[in-house]
Design a protein around this motif. Structure first.
Motif, mmCIF file in Angstrom:
data_model
loop_
_atom_site.group_PDB
_atom_site.id
_atom_site.type_symbol
_atom_site.label_atom_id
_atom_site.label_comp_id
_atom_site.label_asym_id
_atom_site.label_seq_id
_atom_site.Cartn_x
_atom_site.Cartn_y
_atom_site.Cartn_z
ATOM 1 N N ASP A 70 -8.423 -5.068 4.413
ATOM 2 C CA ASP A 70 -8.493 -3.836 4.759
ATOM 3 C C ASP A 70 -7.749 -3.833 6.726
ATOM 4 O O ASP A 70 -6.842 -3.264 6.720
ATOM 5 C CB ASP A 70 -9.176 -2.706 4.630
ATOM 6 C CG ASP A 70 -9.625 -1.991 2.982
ATOM 7 O OD1 ASP A 70 -9.023 -2.707 2.402
ATOM 8 O OD2 ASP A 70 -10.611 -2.436 2.541
ATOM 9 N N ARG A 74 -3.197 -7.560 2.391
ATOM 10 C CA ARG A 74 -3.108 -8.399 1.090
ATOM 11 C C ARG A 74 -3.204 -9.574 1.440
ATOM 12 O O ARG A 74 -3.711 -10.902 1.168
ATOM 13 C CB ARG A 74 -3.325 -7.247 0.308
ATOM 14 C CG ARG A 74 -2.911 -5.979 0.484
ATOM 15 C CD ARG A 74 -4.010 -5.698 0.840
ATOM 16 N NE ARG A 74 -4.838 -4.225 0.069
ATOM 17 C CZ ARG A 74 -5.340 -3.168 0.346
ATOM 18 N NH1 ARG A 74 -6.518 -4.219 1.216
ATOM 19 N NH2 ARG A 74 -5.919 -2.343 0.500
ATOM 20 N N ASP A 125 -3.283 0.108 -3.824
ATOM 21 C CA ASP A 125 -2.224 0.562 -3.250
ATOM 22 C C ASP A 125 -0.566 0.848 -3.791
ATOM 23 O O ASP A 125 -0.806 1.685 -3.193
ATOM 24 C CB ASP A 125 -1.916 -0.713 -2.086
ATOM 25 C CG ASP A 125 -2.692 -1.474 -1.061
ATOM 26 O OD1 ASP A 125 -3.411 -0.421 -0.667
ATOM 27 O OD2 ASP A 125 -2.445 -2.429 -0.615
ATOM 28 N N SER A 188 1.336 -4.814 0.389
ATOM 29 C CA SER A 188 1.106 -3.498 -0.260
ATOM 30 C C SER A 188 0.739 -2.597 0.561
ATOM 31 O O SER A 188 0.524 -0.915 0.383
ATOM 32 C CB SER A 188 0.494 -3.514 -1.812
ATOM 33 O OG SER A 188 -0.533 -4.030 -0.842
ATOM 34 N N LEU A 189 -0.189 -3.287 1.622
ATOM 35 C CA LEU A 189 -0.601 -2.370 3.029
ATOM 36 C C LEU A 189 0.133 -1.880 4.384
ATOM 37 O O LEU A 189 0.009 -3.017 5.202
ATOM 38 C CB LEU A 189 -1.923 -2.297 3.014
ATOM 39 C CG LEU A 189 -3.278 -1.868 3.329
ATOM 40 C CD1 LEU A 189 -3.822 -0.471 3.131
ATOM 41 C CD2 LEU A 189 -4.099 -2.596 4.402
ATOM 42 N N ASN A 193 -1.962 1.651 7.661
ATOM 43 C CA ASN A 193 -3.090 2.204 7.165
ATOM 44 C C ASN A 193 -4.072 0.876 7.152
ATOM 45 O O ASN A 193 -5.588 1.161 6.336
ATOM 46 C CB ASN A 193 -2.838 2.387 5.298
ATOM 47 C CG ASN A 193 -1.704 3.223 5.333
ATOM 48 O OD1 ASN A 193 -1.822 4.051 6.361
ATOM 49 N ND2 ASN A 193 -0.913 2.996 4.454
ATOM 50 N N ARG A 194 -3.933 0.377 7.266
ATOM 51 C CA ARG A 194 -5.573 -0.749 8.311
ATOM 52 C C ARG A 194 -6.247 -0.869 8.644
ATOM 53 O O ARG A 194 -6.296 0.551 9.888
ATOM 54 C CB ARG A 194 -4.958 -2.390 9.089
ATOM 55 C CG ARG A 194 -3.220 -2.889 7.977
ATOM 56 C CD ARG A 194 -2.680 -4.335 7.790
ATOM 57 N NE ARG A 194 -1.482 -4.222 7.282
ATOM 58 C CZ ARG A 194 -0.365 -4.966 7.402
ATOM 59 N NH1 ARG A 194 -0.504 -5.957 8.757
ATOM 60 N NH2 ARG A 194 -0.050 -5.699 6.593
#
Length: 402
Positions: A70, A74, A125, A188-189, A193-194
């Motif tokens: 997170d 990823r 995700d 994908s992240l 959004n982290r």
């Protein structure tokens, strides 16, 4: 960034990531006699620690990999995990002492937690709702085939290259998976959004989980169910070899049992909506108590070798089947009240239950004495305790607010 893989290719890659764990455990089973004879001739039972040491490392790694992915994304966590896994495999391949192999297996488990845990986050995700559930179901269905054939692959590698060759096969498997992911799957992240790792929040979430009675009970029962599964896995090869003199055919029997037991997920999917998760777990444990008590009684009789062996294969299937019915439901029960901290909750549940289950299975596996008694007794005790806790959970649920 959009996923440029087709859905079929994506599912195949995710299934390969899931399969890292099963391949790393089950393909080692045929190697235990050779490892014991070569590295621990005075106490060959110690070779079983090859399995539980990996599970211990995997359990510890499970706690960190989710939150870490997170925070940094990823793919970096998968790259780091696979690097650890490959280095540990190389050390185990070159080792001449059981102690060094066991240390390498713990590190290998730490690394394997990366692709196993983060694969689920990648699905989350890129997909949601029913489509996410469908992809997970298909990937898990493919994943269930790996335990069936892993011992056969392990036996083939041993026949060609000896037991150290299995660690080379782990390296090749990991390189294929990480190269495939690196080339074909975008991160994908997104950076925005982290979430940074905050230790106080992790500690607070853990306290909240263990303060909730249903969550606490489900984690303990999940630990016991995993303990039964890992105990069976650590002793199953010696039982086939020492008690039933069927070491050569062991991989084929194991494949048959794994395929039959894999139908547990289909049965659970058909019944769980009508019956409910808690009842499914309680019924599965109650049935396992009856089957195990019957096997204990019959194993004390002077039965013919063929009947004795058939009874053990049936019981082994029932233990695997019980795990297939209970583990997913117990995880869902624990997660249900923890939706607001779902990611952290998944890591804590997986880590605590796996580490404690390995701590149970390791000493029990060392008790193998050429009879079924340590295996049947330990599984019966764990099953009775788990059943009692599930009955208690039912009473608690009545008192909890809806």
């Amino acid at each position: 960034m959009a996923n440029r893989m087709s859905k079929a290719e994506f599912i195949a890659l995710i299934a390969m990531m899931f399969a890292t764990i099963a391949f790393s455990i089950d393909s080692m089973l045929p190697a235990l006699p050779e490892i014991g004879a070569q590295l621990s001739p005075d106490d060959m039972n110690r070779a079983q620690l090859i399995l539980t040491s990996f599970v211990l490392g995997m359990g510890i790694g499970t706690f960190f990999t989710g939150p870490l992915s997170d925070a940094v994304g990823r793919k970096p966590v998968i790259y780091g995990g696979v690097t650890l896994y490959i280095l540990a495999s190389a050390v185990a391949w070159a080792s001449s002492s059981l102690e060094m192999v066991l240390i390498a297996r713990v590190v290998q488990g730490l690394g394997a937690a990366g692709p196993r845990v983060v694969a689920m986050a990648i699905i989350r995700d890129l997909y949601s709702g029913r489509e996410m559930a469908r992809i997970v179901s298909i990937a898990m269905l493919i994943f269930t085939l790996v335990p069936a054939f892993a011992p056969m692959l392990g036996a083939g590698v041993i026949a060609l290259f000896g037991w150290p060759g299995i660690f080379v096969s782990f390296i090749l498997f990991a390189l294929i998976v990480v190269s495939w992911m690196g080339i074909r799957l975008p991160e994908s992240l997104a950076r925005e959004n982290r979430r940074p790792i905050r230790l106080p929040l992790m500690i607070s979430a853990t306290k909240e989980m263990f303060a909730h009675p249903t969550v606490r009970l489900s984690i303990v029962v999940q630990t016991l169910c995993l303990g039964m599964l890992f105990t069976m896995l650590t002793m199953v090869q010696p039982v086939y070899d020492v008690i039933h003199d069927r070491a050569e055919s062991f991989p084929f029997w194991f494949a048959l049992v794994a395929l039959v037991a894999g139908s547990a997920s289909l049965l659970n999917a058909a019944l769980v909506v009508r019956v409910g998760m808690r009842r499914m777990v309680t019924w599965a444990l109650g049935g396992q108590i009856l089957v195990t008590a019957t096997i204990m009684t019959l194993s004390a009789l002077q039965l013919s070798p063929d009947i004795s062996f058939a009874l053990f294969v049936f019981w082994q299937t029932m233990v695997f089947f019980m795990a297939g019915v209970t583990l997913g439901n117990l995880n869902a029960i624990a997660m249900e009240p923890m939706g607001h901290i779902a990611g952290m909750a998944a890591s804590v549940i997986g880590s605590v239950s796996t580490v404690l289950a390995a701590a149970i299975a390791a000493p029990v596996g060392l008790l193998f004495d050429g009879s079924l008694t340590p295996l049947t007794t330990s599984i019966l005790i764990m099953c009775i305790i788990a059943f009692g806790l599930m009955v208690h959970m039912g009473r608690i649920e009545v008192r909890l607010p809806a």
